[in-house]
Design a protein around this motif. Structure first.
Motif, mmCIF file in Angstrom:
data_model
loop_
_atom_site.group_PDB
_atom_site.id
_atom_site.type_symbol
_atom_site.label_atom_id
_atom_site.label_comp_id
_atom_site.label_asym_id
_atom_site.label_seq_id
_atom_site.Cartn_x
_atom_site.Cartn_y
_atom_site.Cartn_z
ATOM 1 N N VAL A 1 1.074 -1.264 -0.082
ATOM 2 C CA VAL A 1 -0.096 0.116 -0.081
ATOM 3 C C VAL A 1 0.887 1.159 -0.105
ATOM 4 N N LEU A 2 1.900 1.262 0.805
ATOM 5 C CA LEU A 2 2.846 2.346 0.821
ATOM 6 C C LEU A 2 3.476 2.836 -0.451
ATOM 7 N N ARG A 3 3.916 1.512 -1.146
ATOM 8 C CA ARG A 3 4.635 1.698 -2.351
ATOM 9 C C ARG A 3 3.521 2.251 -3.496
ATOM 10 N N ARG A 4 2.304 1.762 -3.468
ATOM 11 C CA ARG A 4 1.341 2.518 -4.298
ATOM 12 C C ARG A 4 1.037 3.811 -4.051
ATOM 13 N N LEU A 5 0.892 4.290 -2.839
ATOM 14 C CA LEU A 5 0.813 5.670 -2.364
ATOM 15 C C LEU A 5 2.184 6.625 -2.761
ATOM 16 N N GLN A 6 3.298 6.038 -2.502
ATOM 17 C CA GLN A 6 4.580 6.479 -2.657
ATOM 18 C C GLN A 6 4.908 6.532 -4.119
ATOM 19 N N HIS B 1 10.491 13.444 -4.057
ATOM 20 C CA HIS B 1 9.663 11.911 -3.784
ATOM 21 C C HIS B 1 10.672 10.923 -3.926
ATOM 22 N N ASP B 2 10.626 9.933 -3.036
ATOM 23 C CA ASP B 2 11.284 8.713 -3.228
ATOM 24 C C ASP B 2 10.504 7.775 -3.827
ATOM 25 N N TYR B 3 11.371 7.062 -5.163
ATOM 26 C CA TYR B 3 10.347 5.978 -5.760
ATOM 27 C C TYR B 3 11.289 4.931 -5.675
ATOM 28 N N PRO B 4 10.710 3.829 -5.012
ATOM 29 C CA PRO B 4 11.616 2.320 -4.926
ATOM 30 C C PRO B 4 11.606 1.622 -6.057
#
Length: 292
Positions: free
Chosen positions: A157-162, A219-222
């Protein structure tokens, strides 16, 4: 122009640690309370003769140990995140992890129960170790799986938001629009949308477990990669390694601050301060055209 309102991910960040800790504390405290009530109801219904404090001690000791082990599972899942392309190895690792979880859980809760019983002027008998441990493991393996899946779902969920970065892959038909071995752009997925980020817009990169965080406009994009793997795909005339865990865009460096230890601190234009190992310091100063 009015500044853009913070995204849900940005609004969550100041409360993230409190939320994560609070979730697990509430989860285990409420679980222990509910289980204590139901076990006490069974004790009275079946006339088992236990005092009311005993089921409470059983459930509280189990919950306390499970809560204490959550940080270990967080670390373990960060070190070995779930991946479908490596499921056999991960299954074996998590089976070992569940065994270690159960062993620590049982040893800890038995120790707590013995201490509580001793304080009440009684003694606690766990029973035959291997039989009882086998019984507890059958419960613990499900609890361990629940914790792992909850952690992974939360991270998803965090990755989708981030927003999560991906390398552009080869097209199904025809030649690629741009070189895949040295991409000029990255695909970012965020909240169900996809957009492209120019490689030159990346300000700096940080290794984080099996991911590399790309810093782009605050922003940080993993990106699922190693830092060495992504280093080989970036333009070496524009990006430089400064630390085993960091790379920087040379055009985004504001200054380089030498330290007494021989290392340095890299001040980026976005205000970030990144470590620079002495191994990379001289080369970085020359390539950035900055005096340290």
């Amino acid at each position: 122009m009015d500044p853009m309102p913070p995204s849900p991910y940005q609004r969550h960040q100041p409360w993230r640690r409190s939320f994560e800790i609070g979730f697990w504390v509430a989860h285990y405290c409420l679980g222990a309370l509910a289980n204590s009530i139901t076990v006490n109801m069974d004790v009275r219904r079946l006339h088992l003769g236990f005092s009311a404090w005993q089921p409470a001690a059983w459930e509280a000791s189990s919950a306390a140990m499970a809560l204490a082990l959550v940080p270990a599972v967080v670390w373990f899942t960060r070190r070995f995140p779930l991946r479908l392309d490596d499921w056999r190895r991960l299954l074996a690792l998590h089976l070992l992890g569940s065994l270690a979880w159960s062993l620590l859980h049982v040893v800890g809760m038995v120790a707590i129960r013995k201490a509580v019983y001793a304080g009440m002027g009684d003694s606690y008998d766990f029973g035959p170790w291997w039989r009882e441990f086998g019984y507890e493991y059958l419960k613990d393996v499900r609890s361990y799986a629940g914790v792992v899946l909850t952690i992974e779902a939360y991270r998803l969920v965090l990755r989708r938001l981030q927003g999560e970065a991906l390398l552009l892959s080869l097209p199904d038909e025809g030649p690629p629009v741009e070189p895949v071995d040295r991409p000029e752009r990255f695909l970012v997925r965020k909240l169900g949308r996809e957009f492209l980020v120019a490689a030159n817009d990346i300000e700096w990169l940080q290794a984080s477990g099996n991911y590399v965080n790309l810093r782009v406009r605050g922003h940080d994009y993993p990106l699922r990669s190693t830092l060495g793997g992504i280093e080989a795909k970036l333009d070496p005339s524009r990006f430089a390694r400064v630390h085993r865990s960091y790379m920087v865009n040379l055009d985004r460096i504001a200054s380089i601050e030498p330290l007494d230890t021989g290392d340095a601190r890299v001040h980026m234009q976005d205000g970030a301060k990144l470590p620079c190992s002495r191994t990379y310091r001289t080369d970085l100063r020359q390539r950035a055209g900055l005096e340290g």
